[in-house]
Design a protein around this motif. Sequence first.
Motif, PDB file in Angstrom:
ATOM      1  N   ALA A 105       0.828  -1.210   0.000  1.00 33.58           N
ATOM      2  CA  ALA A 105       0.000   0.000   0.000  1.00 33.58           C
ATOM      3  C   ALA A 105       0.865   1.263   0.000  1.00 33.58           C
ATOM      4  N   VAL A 106       1.921   1.251   0.830  1.00 33.83           N
ATOM      5  CA  VAL A 106       2.831   2.409   0.861  1.00 33.83           C
ATOM      6  C   VAL A 106       3.515   2.589  -0.486  1.00 33.83           C
ATOM      7  N   VAL A 113       3.273   5.876  -2.956  1.00 35.96           N
ATOM      8  CA  VAL A 113       4.461   6.598  -3.418  1.00 35.96           C
ATOM      9  C   VAL A 113       4.478   6.687  -4.937  1.00 35.96           C
ATOM     10  N   VAL A 114       4.179   5.586  -5.592  1.00 31.15           N
ATOM     11  CA  VAL A 114       4.154   5.591  -7.062  1.00 31.15           C
ATOM     12  C   VAL A 114       3.067   6.533  -7.579  1.00 31.15           C
ATOM     13  N   ALA A 146       1.823   9.131  -6.067  1.00 32.53           N
ATOM     14  CA  ALA A 146       2.240  10.512  -5.810  1.00 32.53           C
ATOM     15  C   ALA A 146       3.234  10.987  -6.868  1.00 32.53           C
ATOM     16  N   HIS A 147       4.160  10.114  -7.280  1.00 33.47           N
ATOM     17  CA  HIS A 147       5.117  10.500  -8.311  1.00 33.47           C
ATOM     18  C   HIS A 147       4.445  10.692  -9.668  1.00 33.47           C
ATOM     19  N   VAL A 148       3.452   9.870  -9.959  1.00 34.46           N
ATOM     20  CA  VAL A 148       2.722  10.038 -11.222  1.00 34.46           C
ATOM     21  C   VAL A 148       1.992  11.374 -11.243  1.00 34.46           C
ATOM     22  N   VAL A 149       1.331  11.695 -10.133  1.00 35.19           N
ATOM     23  CA  VAL A 149       0.620  12.973 -10.050  1.00 35.19           C
ATOM     24  C   VAL A 149       1.611  14.139 -10.137  1.00 35.19           C
TER      25      VAL A 149
END
Length: 275
Positions: free
Chosen positions: A28-29, A33-34, A36-39
């Motif tokens: 889930a973490v 994180v992934v 958040a990086h895409v956004v």
Amino acid sequence: MTLLDPRVRRLPVPARRHRPRAVVLGWAVAAVVVAAHVVAWNATEVSFGALVDGWRGMAEFLAEAIPPDLAWDVLGPSLEGALVTLWIGLLGTTLSVPLSLAGALLAARGTAPAWAYQPARWLLSFLRAVPDVVFALVFVTAVGLGPFPGVLAIVCHNVGVMGKLWAEALEDADPGPPQALRSAGAGRIQVAAHALLPTVTPQFVGLLLYRFDVNVRSSLVLGLVGAGGIGFLINQSIQLFQFDEMLTHILVVLVLIVAVDQLSALVRRLLGSAA
């Protein structure tokens, strides 16, 4: 009877327990994180293709900047501006020391009265959260253009940062000497002066030198908004499309930063040898 004797009973190795909750939490973490990086990638419009396509503009910019203009009518004001930038960082650091020390004592649990602890931490958080560029813009409108608003901006922001760092150093100090003084009936000021501050002085000096290094760099940026120093000359050269003069100023800044780094390292070595 040896270790290989068949009569020796071999104990079974317990099976390794799988913790499904930890595995699920880890995935889930990682997913968060992934995502958040895409956004962030989409929000910042990152495009390596645009960077490759813009190579012509970068090449033209470098062609106009190289070689730097080393004429004395450019290099002389550049050196003077670098010195002003150094003085802004120096005064902004040293003038903030008393206020930072007071803020640290009021924001550390071992030295702060109960009624002052949270307000002091809120004040330091506010000063730390407001960028020094914003402080510079405020003081430029108040006292006009020049180095003085840059000094005031460095003082305000540095009190928030250094007060926070010094408060954490006070809280992490060895609790033995302060407890001994308190058991002997010493007050807060006596405990701070005779037990805490002598213990954390090397950390205080190290953090102060670090902030001086950072503040010299910050004073360069403050010049871009009218707070004086060599940053003002860089901004002026860019506006006038004098990129060879801009490169001269940047090279002078490089020399200044290297000199400040070497000076800070020398002071640390001297303090370490004296200790």
